[in-house]
Design a protein around this motif. Structure first.
Motif, PDB file in Angstrom:
ATOM      1  N   ALA A   1      -1.203   2.747   6.031  1.00 46.16           N
ATOM      2  CA  ALA A   1      -0.494   3.627   5.089  1.00 46.16           C
ATOM      3  C   ALA A   1      -1.097   5.022   5.113  1.00 46.16           C
ATOM      4  O   ALA A   1      -0.372   6.036   5.055  1.00 46.16           O
ATOM      5  N   SER A   2      -2.427   5.086   5.216  1.00 42.55           N
ATOM      6  CA  SER A   2      -3.112   6.383   5.290  1.00 42.55           C
ATOM      7  C   SER A   2      -2.748   7.126   6.571  1.00 42.55           C
ATOM      8  O   SER A   2      -2.525   8.344   6.555  1.00 42.55           O
TER       9      SER A   2
ATOM     10  N   SER B   1       0.849  -1.192   0.000  1.00 42.76           N
ATOM     11  CA  SER B   1       0.000   0.000   0.000  1.00 42.76           C
ATOM     12  C   SER B   1       0.884   1.242   0.000  1.00 42.76           C
ATOM     13  O   SER B   1       1.894   1.307   0.721  1.00 42.76           O
TER      14      SER B   1
ATOM     15  N   ASN C   1      -3.991  -0.639   4.008  1.00 41.15           N
ATOM     16  CA  ASN C   1      -4.351   0.658   3.415  1.00 41.15           C
ATOM     17  C   ASN C   1      -4.583   1.716   4.487  1.00 41.15           C
ATOM     18  O   ASN C   1      -4.176   2.877   4.341  1.00 41.15           O
ATOM     19  N   LYS C   2      -5.234   1.307   5.570  1.00 43.42           N
ATOM     20  CA  LYS C   2      -5.530   2.239   6.663  1.00 43.42           C
ATOM     21  C   LYS C   2      -4.248   2.699   7.346  1.00 43.42           C
ATOM     22  O   LYS C   2      -4.086   3.893   7.667  1.00 43.42           O
TER      23      LYS C   2
ATOM     24  N   LYS D   1      -5.726  -6.550   3.833  1.00 46.44           N
ATOM     25  CA  LYS D   1      -5.463  -5.552   2.788  1.00 46.44           C
ATOM     26  C   LYS D   1      -6.047  -4.192   3.181  1.00 46.44           C
ATOM     27  O   LYS D   1      -5.407  -3.146   2.992  1.00 46.44           O
ATOM     28  N   LEU D   2      -7.250  -4.220   3.741  1.00 46.26           N
ATOM     29  CA  LEU D   2      -7.882  -2.979   4.213  1.00 46.26           C
ATOM     30  C   LEU D   2      -7.080  -2.370   5.364  1.00 46.26           C
ATOM     31  O   LEU D   2      -6.918  -1.142   5.453  1.00 46.26           O
TER      32      LEU D   2
END
Length: 367
Positions: A121-122, A83, A118-119, A114-115
């Motif tokens: 990385a955000s 991500s 992403n979180k 995967k979610l």
């Protein structure tokens, strides 16, 4: 029924691990100081690895700018999920979680993982955004403080210059009269000549103070600055030869017109180039690039000296500040340059000249 219960229990355990990781990462990001990013990423990678389905077999890698954090044994031949870290929408790094290809298939990763990636990385992106905003605020604050100090210094130096002009003129005038009166006294005449030379030097310092405080009258005219710069460099050729320093002057056009005070522009070039020569090593090189842009004319002067130390960066344009040995400089050269450029509504900045040295960047607005 028992098998179904085990599957549900397994899924619940994974959700708890993921939520715990997300909570810990959010807490870490809000707790860590903005300048301690490497330790923060180390903690995040540890938490993320524990949240993955098979933590003992996984590795976590976080890459940002010039450094990389790896938790676990990184495997080159791996399957992975990745991500991007995107502060302000620009990719600045990535977070990767991987397994050995020999032991796992792509199905080893859960959609929830995967979610989660992403979180995280955000969240890291948000941290980098806050860090960048804070750094810009600090730079702006220092610039405002420095501008305030320079304004006060300008007012003080203008007052000092005016106060010193009259007594210096008197010293020069009366010393010249005394020298005429005692012209037959060789020793006395030599002493009086020393007084005159000291007074002339002091008058030049006062003149520099007036340049710094923008008290000198300007003769503004639209001129081809290429000729002015070429003349200034030509006069400095003996200085280049003394240390066997090569110089290159590059112009974006043969004619670059700018509304400036010719004498003051010459003084800017003189001061900056003489400084570059002083700090350059023997057999070094100085590059001068003059570029006409849409709204400005930019002059870059780069040397191969030791560069400006971070602790001196904020002070180099202040009057009487110098890093030269006692007797080698008055500390007014760059302050005079700053005053002249400011009076022309321009700017002067400096940056490292990699691998070593300094680049001074002067920007004059086009009228």
């Amino acid at each position: 029924m028992k098998l179904q219960g085990n599957v549900l229990e397994e899924k619940l355990k994974e959700r708890i691990k993921e939520l715990t990781c997300l909570y810990n990462v959010s807490f870490l990001i809000r707790s860590y100081k903005l300048d301690n990013i490497e330790m923060l990423l180390k903690e995040i990678s540890l938490n993320l690895k524990e949240a993955i389905r098979f933590p003992k077999e996984a590795f976590v890698e976080i890459k940002i700018d010039n450094f990389t954090i790896v938790e676990g044994e990184k495997i080159e031949d791996a399957i992975f999920i990745i991500s991007a870290i995107k502060p302000f929408g620009k990719i600045k790094g990535v977070v990767t979680v991987g397994y050995s290809k020999l032991k796992f298939s792509e199905n080893a990763f859960l959609e929830e993982e995967k979610l989660l990636l992403n979180k995280i990385a955000s969240e890291i992106g948000d941290f980098l955004e806050r860090k960048e905003v804070k750094e810009k605020e600090e730079i702006t604050k220092r610039q405002i403080e420095r501008a305030g100090r320079l304004t006060i210094l300008g007012e003080i130096t203008a007052g000092i210059a005016h106060e010193l002009n009259t007594p210096l003129a008197n010293i020069l005038g009366f010393t010249e009269l005394l020298k005429e009166r005692y012209k037959d006294d060789k020793i006395g005449s030599e002493d009086l000549e020393k007084v005159i030379n000291s007074a002339i030097y002091s008058r030049e310092v006062v003149k520099k103070l007036m340049f710094f405080s923008c008290e000198m009258p300007q003769q503004m005219a639209s001129i081809n600055i290429k000729k002015v710069i070429d003349e200034a460099i030509s006069l400095l050729k003996p200085n280049f030869s003394k240390k066997n320093i090569a110089f290159n002057v590059v112009y974006s056009d043969e004619e670059i017109y700018l509304k400036v005070d010719k004498i003051q522009l010459t003084q800017v070039i003189f001061n900056l180039v003489i400084n570059a020569i002083y700090f350059s090593p023997e057999n070094g090189e100085i590059n001068i690039v003059v570029k006409e842009k849409i709204k400005t004319v930019q002059i870059k002067i780069s040397d191969q000296g030791q560069g400006v130390e971070a602790k001196n960066s904020e002070n180099i344009f202040n009057p009487f500040f110098t890093t030269k040995p006692v007797g080698d400089g008055s500390g007014l050269g760059l302050s005079v340059v700053h005053g002249i450029i400011k009076s022309h509504k321009g700017t002067i900045t400096h940056q490292p000249n990699l691998p070593k040295g300094t680049i001074f960047i002067v920007s004059f607005p086009k009228n």
